[in-house]
Write a protein that holds these residues in place. Structure first.
Motif, PDB file in Angstrom:
ATOM      1  N   MET A   1       0.841  -1.196   0.000  1.00  0.00           N
ATOM      2  CA  MET A   1       0.000   0.000   0.000  1.00  0.00           C
ATOM      3  C   MET A   1       0.876   1.245   0.000  1.00  0.00           C
ATOM      4  O   MET A   1       1.885   1.310   0.701  1.00  0.00           O
ATOM      5  N   ARG A   2       0.493   2.208  -0.786  1.00  0.00           N
ATOM      6  CA  ARG A   2       1.121   3.522  -0.797  1.00  0.00           C
ATOM      7  C   ARG A   2      -0.004   4.531  -0.602  1.00  0.00           C
ATOM      8  O   ARG A   2      -0.991   4.510  -1.340  1.00  0.00           O
ATOM      9  N   VAL A   3       0.137   5.397   0.383  1.00  0.00           N
ATOM     10  CA  VAL A   3      -0.943   6.322   0.726  1.00  0.00           C
ATOM     11  C   VAL A   3      -0.644   7.719   0.236  1.00  0.00           C
ATOM     12  O   VAL A   3       0.458   8.228   0.422  1.00  0.00           O
ATOM     13  N   LYS A   4      -1.659   8.315  -0.386  1.00  0.00           N
ATOM     14  CA  LYS A   4      -1.610   9.741  -0.693  1.00  0.00           C
ATOM     15  C   LYS A   4      -2.246  10.434   0.506  1.00  0.00           C
ATOM     16  O   LYS A   4      -3.448  10.316   0.743  1.00  0.00           O
ATOM     17  N   LEU A   5      -1.418  11.102   1.297  1.00  0.00           N
ATOM     18  CA  LEU A   5      -1.927  11.764   2.491  1.00  0.00           C
ATOM     19  C   LEU A   5      -2.635  13.060   2.132  1.00  0.00           C
ATOM     20  O   LEU A   5      -2.081  13.905   1.437  1.00  0.00           O
ATOM     21  N   GLU A   6      -3.826  13.157   2.602  1.00  0.00           N
ATOM     22  CA  GLU A   6      -4.599  14.396   2.485  1.00  0.00           C
ATOM     23  C   GLU A   6      -4.523  15.055   3.860  1.00  0.00           C
ATOM     24  O   GLU A   6      -5.087  14.542   4.822  1.00  0.00           O
ATOM     25  N   ALA A   7      -3.817  16.165   3.946  1.00  0.00           N
ATOM     26  CA  ALA A   7      -3.572  16.811   5.242  1.00  0.00           C
ATOM     27  C   ALA A   7      -4.855  17.057   6.029  1.00  0.00           C
ATOM     28  O   ALA A   7      -4.894  16.856   7.242  1.00  0.00           O
ATOM     29  N   ALA A   8      -5.922  17.443   5.338  1.00  0.00           N
ATOM     30  CA  ALA A   8      -7.183  17.732   6.023  1.00  0.00           C
ATOM     31  C   ALA A   8      -7.842  16.472   6.588  1.00  0.00           C
ATOM     32  O   ALA A   8      -8.670  16.561   7.483  1.00  0.00           O
ATOM     33  N   ALA A   9      -7.460  15.300   6.099  1.00  0.00           N
ATOM     34  CA  ALA A   9      -8.083  14.061   6.553  1.00  0.00           C
ATOM     35  C   ALA A   9      -7.313  13.380   7.683  1.00  0.00           C
ATOM     36  O   ALA A   9      -7.850  12.490   8.342  1.00  0.00           O
ATOM     37  N   VAL A  10      -6.066  13.778   7.932  1.00  0.00           N
ATOM     38  CA  VAL A  10      -5.230  13.083   8.912  1.00  0.00           C
ATOM     39  C   VAL A  10      -5.842  13.148  10.311  1.00  0.00           C
ATOM     40  O   VAL A  10      -6.026  12.112  10.966  1.00  0.00           O
ATOM     41  N   LYS A  11      -6.169  14.334  10.804  1.00  0.00           N
ATOM     42  CA  LYS A  11      -6.719  14.452  12.159  1.00  0.00           C
ATOM     43  C   LYS A  11      -8.064  13.749  12.304  1.00  0.00           C
ATOM     44  O   LYS A  11      -8.265  13.015  13.272  1.00  0.00           O
ATOM     45  N   PRO A  12      -9.013  13.940  11.377  1.00  0.00           N
ATOM     46  CA  PRO A  12     -10.283  13.216  11.516  1.00  0.00           C
ATOM     47  C   PRO A  12     -10.104  11.693  11.462  1.00  0.00           C
ATOM     48  O   PRO A  12     -10.761  10.959  12.208  1.00  0.00           O
ATOM     49  N   PHE A  13      -9.213  11.209  10.593  1.00  0.00           N
ATOM     50  CA  PHE A  13      -8.956   9.774  10.495  1.00  0.00           C
ATOM     51  C   PHE A  13      -8.385   9.261  11.818  1.00  0.00           C
ATOM     52  O   PHE A  13      -8.886   8.275  12.381  1.00  0.00           O
ATOM     53  N   ASN A  14      -7.349   9.910  12.323  1.00  0.00           N
ATOM     54  CA  ASN A  14      -6.745   9.495  13.597  1.00  0.00           C
ATOM     55  C   ASN A  14      -7.752   9.545  14.734  1.00  0.00           C
ATOM     56  O   ASN A  14      -7.807   8.632  15.562  1.00  0.00           O
ATOM     57  N   ARG A  15      -8.550  10.601  14.779  1.00  0.00           N
ATOM     58  CA  ARG A  15      -9.563  10.752  15.829  1.00  0.00           C
ATOM     59  C   ARG A  15     -10.567   9.603  15.768  1.00  0.00           C
ATOM     60  O   ARG A  15     -10.933   9.029  16.791  1.00  0.00           O
ATOM     61  N   PHE A  16     -11.013   9.252  14.560  1.00  0.00           N
ATOM     62  CA  PHE A  16     -11.967   8.159  14.410  1.00  0.00           C
ATOM     63  C   PHE A  16     -11.355   6.833  14.862  1.00  0.00           C
ATOM     64  O   PHE A  16     -11.974   6.072  15.613  1.00  0.00           O
ATOM     65  N   ILE A  17     -10.134   6.548  14.415  1.00  0.00           N
ATOM     66  CA  ILE A  17      -9.484   5.288  14.771  1.00  0.00           C
ATOM     67  C   ILE A  17      -9.262   5.205  16.279  1.00  0.00           C
ATOM     68  O   ILE A  17      -9.530   4.171  16.900  1.00  0.00           O
ATOM     69  N   LEU A  18      -8.803   6.280  16.890  1.00  0.00           N
ATOM     70  CA  LEU A  18      -8.494   6.260  18.320  1.00  0.00           C
ATOM     71  C   LEU A  18      -9.730   6.367  19.209  1.00  0.00           C
ATOM     72  O   LEU A  18      -9.860   5.636  20.189  1.00  0.00           O
TER      73      LEU A  18
END
Length: 129
Positions: free
Chosen positions: A53-70
């Motif tokens: 897997m290679r991820v294209k990081l979308e800066a605006a999605a990092v915090k919401p993604f981490n918040r959801f996972i955690l």
């Protein structure tokens, strides 16, 4: 197939697989869809296969993604989670996955798919017989 999940009630295992070029937003949607799936059960072991897997990081999605996972997904897991990465993954991405992995109880990270399966079997299925 950038990212997808499969819930196997017969095998009592949930698998998530992401490969190729994957957008973080796609990973986020896959995680939310799994969590909302009526067949999802937090007490079912989870195998997350991120090899190749290679991820294209979308800066605006990092915090919401981490918040959801955690805060939602990881906090409510009752079974073990094995995450498989590969040695070709870039260091920043690997470190981010490791950080999330460490924050989720009952989760372990592997570079070997078979070892991840063995670990899940030992933790979740050894006492079934």
């Amino acid at each position: 197939m950038p990212a997808a999940y499969h819930i196997s009630e017969d095998e009592e295992l949930i698998t998530v697989r992401a490969e190729g070029e994957v957008d973080l937003i796609d990973l986020f949607e896959t995680a939310k869809n799994l969590y909302a799936d009526p067949a999802y059960c937090a007490s079912t072991p989870l195998l997350v296969d991120l090899r190749n897997m290679r991820v294209k990081l979308e800066a605006a999605a990092v915090k919401p993604f981490n918040r959801f996972i955690l805060a939602q997904f990881g906090r409510n897991r009752d079974a073990s989670t094995a995450v498989v990465v590969d040695s070709e993954m870039n260091r920043e991405l690997c470190a981010a996955i490791y950080w999330l992995n460490c924050a989720i109880g009952g989760s372990e990270m592997f570079e070997d798919y078979e070892l991840a399966l063995k670990w899940l079997i030992k933790r979740e299925f050894a006492n079934v017989l």
